[in-house]
Design a protein around this motif. Structure first.
Motif, PDB file in Angstrom:
ATOM      1  N   ARG A  56       0.804  -1.235   0.000  1.00  0.00           N
ATOM      2  CA  ARG A  56       0.000   0.000   0.000  1.00  0.00           C
ATOM      3  C   ARG A  56       0.830   1.274   0.000  1.00  0.00           C
ATOM      4  O   ARG A  56       0.353   2.341  -0.385  1.00  0.00           O
ATOM      5  N   SER A  57       2.117   1.174   0.394  1.00  0.00           N
ATOM      6  CA  SER A  57       2.946   2.374   0.469  1.00  0.00           C
ATOM      7  C   SER A  57       4.106   2.376  -0.515  1.00  0.00           C
ATOM      8  O   SER A  57       4.981   3.230  -0.433  1.00  0.00           O
ATOM      9  N   LEU A  58       4.134   1.387  -1.433  1.00  0.00           N
ATOM     10  CA  LEU A  58       5.231   1.286  -2.385  1.00  0.00           C
ATOM     11  C   LEU A  58       4.702   0.996  -3.775  1.00  0.00           C
ATOM     12  O   LEU A  58       3.658   0.369  -3.936  1.00  0.00           O
ATOM     13  N   THR A  59       5.439   1.429  -4.781  1.00  0.00           N
ATOM     14  CA  THR A  59       5.096   1.162  -6.179  1.00  0.00           C
ATOM     15  C   THR A  59       6.350   0.667  -6.889  1.00  0.00           C
ATOM     16  O   THR A  59       7.433   1.204  -6.675  1.00  0.00           O
ATOM     17  N   ALA A  96      15.250  -3.486 -15.513  1.00  0.00           N
ATOM     18  CA  ALA A  96      15.433  -2.683 -14.299  1.00  0.00           C
ATOM     19  C   ALA A  96      14.081  -2.198 -13.813  1.00  0.00           C
ATOM     20  O   ALA A  96      13.167  -1.967 -14.608  1.00  0.00           O
ATOM     21  N   GLY A  97      13.955  -2.044 -12.517  1.00  0.00           N
ATOM     22  CA  GLY A  97      12.732  -1.513 -11.925  1.00  0.00           C
ATOM     23  C   GLY A  97      13.063  -0.423 -10.931  1.00  0.00           C
ATOM     24  O   GLY A  97      14.162  -0.388 -10.378  1.00  0.00           O
ATOM     25  N   VAL A  98      12.125   0.474 -10.731  1.00  0.00           N
ATOM     26  CA  VAL A  98      12.290   1.554  -9.766  1.00  0.00           C
ATOM     27  C   VAL A  98      11.205   1.400  -8.711  1.00  0.00           C
ATOM     28  O   VAL A  98      10.024   1.240  -9.040  1.00  0.00           O
ATOM     29  N   ILE A  99      11.618   1.455  -7.458  1.00  0.00           N
ATOM     30  CA  ILE A  99      10.661   1.398  -6.350  1.00  0.00           C
ATOM     31  C   ILE A  99      10.517   2.799  -5.787  1.00  0.00           C
ATOM     32  O   ILE A  99      11.510   3.445  -5.432  1.00  0.00           O
ATOM     33  N   THR A 100       9.266   3.266  -5.738  1.00  0.00           N
ATOM     34  CA  THR A 100       8.950   4.588  -5.193  1.00  0.00           C
ATOM     35  C   THR A 100       7.832   4.423  -4.165  1.00  0.00           C
ATOM     36  O   THR A 100       7.347   3.324  -3.931  1.00  0.00           O
ATOM     37  N   GLY A 101       7.397   5.538  -3.645  1.00  0.00           N
ATOM     38  CA  GLY A 101       6.212   5.534  -2.804  1.00  0.00           C
ATOM     39  C   GLY A 101       4.970   5.402  -3.679  1.00  0.00           C
ATOM     40  O   GLY A 101       5.070   5.209  -4.899  1.00  0.00           O
ATOM     41  N   PRO A 102       3.788   5.524  -3.082  1.00  0.00           N
ATOM     42  CA  PRO A 102       2.546   5.371  -3.844  1.00  0.00           C
ATOM     43  C   PRO A 102       2.270   6.553  -4.764  1.00  0.00           C
ATOM     44  O   PRO A 102       2.921   7.597  -4.680  1.00  0.00           O
ATOM     45  N   GLU A 103       1.291   6.361  -5.623  1.00  0.00           N
ATOM     46  CA  GLU A 103       0.871   7.448  -6.511  1.00  0.00           C
ATOM     47  C   GLU A 103       0.316   8.591  -5.676  1.00  0.00           C
ATOM     48  O   GLU A 103      -0.404   8.373  -4.701  1.00  0.00           O
ATOM     49  N   GLU A 111       4.895   9.506  -4.924  1.00  0.00           N
ATOM     50  CA  GLU A 111       5.516   9.987  -3.686  1.00  0.00           C
ATOM     51  C   GLU A 111       6.924   9.420  -3.572  1.00  0.00           C
ATOM     52  O   GLU A 111       7.248   8.398  -4.170  1.00  0.00           O
ATOM     53  N   GLU A 112       7.732  10.070  -2.762  1.00  0.00           N
ATOM     54  CA  GLU A 112       9.054   9.556  -2.431  1.00  0.00           C
ATOM     55  C   GLU A 112       8.912   8.387  -1.459  1.00  0.00           C
ATOM     56  O   GLU A 112       7.912   8.282  -0.742  1.00  0.00           O
ATOM     57  N   LEU A 113       9.911   7.514  -1.437  1.00  0.00           N
ATOM     58  CA  LEU A 113       9.948   6.455  -0.432  1.00  0.00           C
ATOM     59  C   LEU A 113      10.152   7.098   0.936  1.00  0.00           C
ATOM     60  O   LEU A 113      11.093   7.884   1.107  1.00  0.00           O
ATOM     61  N   PRO A 114       9.300   6.790   1.913  1.00  0.00           N
ATOM     62  CA  PRO A 114       9.551   7.305   3.263  1.00  0.00           C
ATOM     63  C   PRO A 114      10.828   6.657   3.827  1.00  0.00           C
ATOM     64  O   PRO A 114      11.140   5.510   3.492  1.00  0.00           O
TER      65      PRO A 114
END
Length: 163
Positions: A56-59, A96-103, A111-114
């Protein structure tokens, strides 16, 4: 490594187990401007991105056509997505993949990763990477059926790193 707000996860490339090179995962700062962010994500995954949320907090952002190019299977991202989903994915993630925060609420950017999740995610990436390297990637099996029991061990190992 505090201070990063996005994590780029590269595939573990199939090579002999006696060369335990880790792929260069990159801890970066996610641009917050929507136009800049879209171009940045495109550059990091090497093409048009597709985003999916199993947490829920990552994309996770991957190349939208990575399997058809074909890009290298990304066993580490597959493992993370499977951990967050609570069961193995029955399809591959490639390139490659990028992990960020949610939309964001405005649906124009992510969003940025907390900080706490950034550190936890990096631990999980390291655990999954180590497991795949230790097990020589099992890529001959991987390409045919990512739901085989052998891959469940990668999920269990990575889940332990989170708790």
């Amino acid at each position: 490594m505090p201070g990063f707000t996005a994590l780029v996860v590269r595939p573990v490339i199939d090579h002999p187990v006696d060369t335990p090179d880790h792929p260069e995962h990159k801890c970066l700062i996610l641009p917050t401007d929507p136009d800049v962010q879209a171009d940045w994500l495109h550059d990091e995954v090497g093409g048009i991105t597709e985003a999916a949320a199993w947490h829920r907090s990552l994309t996770i952002h991957v190349h939208d056509n990575g399997q058809n190019f074909p890009l290298e299977p990304n066993a580490v991202l597959w493992t993370l997505a499977s951990v967050w989903r609570g069961q193995p994915l029955d399809y591959l993630l490639s390139g490659a993949g990028v992990i960020t925060g949610p939309e964001r609420a405005d649906r124009k950017a992510y969003e940025e990763l907390p900080p706490q999740l950034a550190e936890q995610t990096l631990k999980a990436v390291d655990a999954a990477t180590d497991w795949w390297i230790e097990h020589d990637y099992n890529l001959p099996i991987w390409a045919h059926d990512p739901t085989l029991a052998a891959f469940r061990d990668a999920i269990v190992h990575t889940r332990r790193a989170l708790y």
